[in-house]
Design an enzyme around this catalytic site. Sequence first.
Site, PDB file in Angstrom:
ATOM      1  N   HIS A 155      31.132  11.342  22.469  1.00  0.00           N
ATOM      2  CA  HIS A 155      32.338  11.293  23.303  1.00  0.00           C
ATOM      3  C   HIS A 155      32.014  11.033  24.776  1.00  0.00           C
ATOM      4  O   HIS A 155      32.652  10.208  25.433  1.00  0.00           O
ATOM      5  CB  HIS A 155      33.120  12.602  23.163  1.00  0.00           C
TER       6      HIS A 155
ATOM      7  N   TYR B 251      40.174  16.612  20.578  1.00  0.00           N
ATOM      8  CA  TYR B 251      41.623  16.503  20.403  1.00  0.00           C
ATOM      9  C   TYR B 251      42.124  17.442  19.305  1.00  0.00           C
ATOM     10  O   TYR B 251      43.313  17.483  19.010  1.00  0.00           O
ATOM     11  CB  TYR B 251      42.027  15.075  20.031  1.00  0.00           C
TER      12      TYR B 251
END
Length: 291
Positions: A89, A53
């Site tokens: 992740h 992000y």
Amino acid sequence: MTGPIPPTVTLNSGYEMPMMGLGVWRMEDKSMKEVILHAIRIGYRHFDCAAKYRNEAELWNSDHGHVLEACKDSLNKLKLDYLDLYLIHFPIATRHTGIGTTSSALDDDGVLDMDTTVSLKSTWRAMEDLVSRGLVRSIGISNYGTSLTRDCLAYSRVKPAVNQIEAHPYFQRDALIRFCWQHRIVVTAHSPIGGGLANVELFSSISCLDDSLIQRLAEKYKRTAAQIILRWGIQRNTVIIPKTSKPERLLENFQVFEFELSQEDMDLIKGIDRKHRTNQPAKFWGIDPYE
């Protein structure tokens, strides 16, 4: 002046984690500072960030073979000495593209270029080393199904404290959540309202916000549809990390601790499960990472 702190859950590492957090995926850099400060004033103490992000701090796919360097890079960018929680992740290693870069490298056929020399076990050993070094307090996994979670439990010395997965009324995942709780792994629900507009735009998914039952319950409790969904997530003992950059929504989401759904209504929501995953990276990767 800050508002009340939300209830917490105790991780298997002994540390406390708030049941409500703020997701920051696709949040604009220029507005993020003010959003975070406003959230802190309301009472938020849990912020879900990721290297992908560009606001840190989860281990991205291309850094599975470079865990220590990736963590130190995140700490440097966040200007911190340690992280409260660091997650893998995705359970997939891809071609390394350099520390601090988070592009998903594709091969000549436009398919995700996976690194077959790095195992999930070796990645986890490096994650455990972060705990030993004092760089991270708790470590966890993300987007792991039941089988991969079981494997991680089998080879881990430091057990995963959290499994962050997509979970919402249209994708309830009761069996996986039950398995995690049986083994003292806290489940964090990302996309807890079904991804909202972001996933509709990116993946052409459907949102449970518009479900007729959710709408009726919102009217019954005099709450918004999002509040009904988030309260449902809290009551099934999942940590929730809804994303918003709107000040009024930050407060609205935080107000889910002011009411409770009846067991009858919890059971009604259980009946609308469609097993519908809204987050579909296969659209960009050419391969389904969940298979």
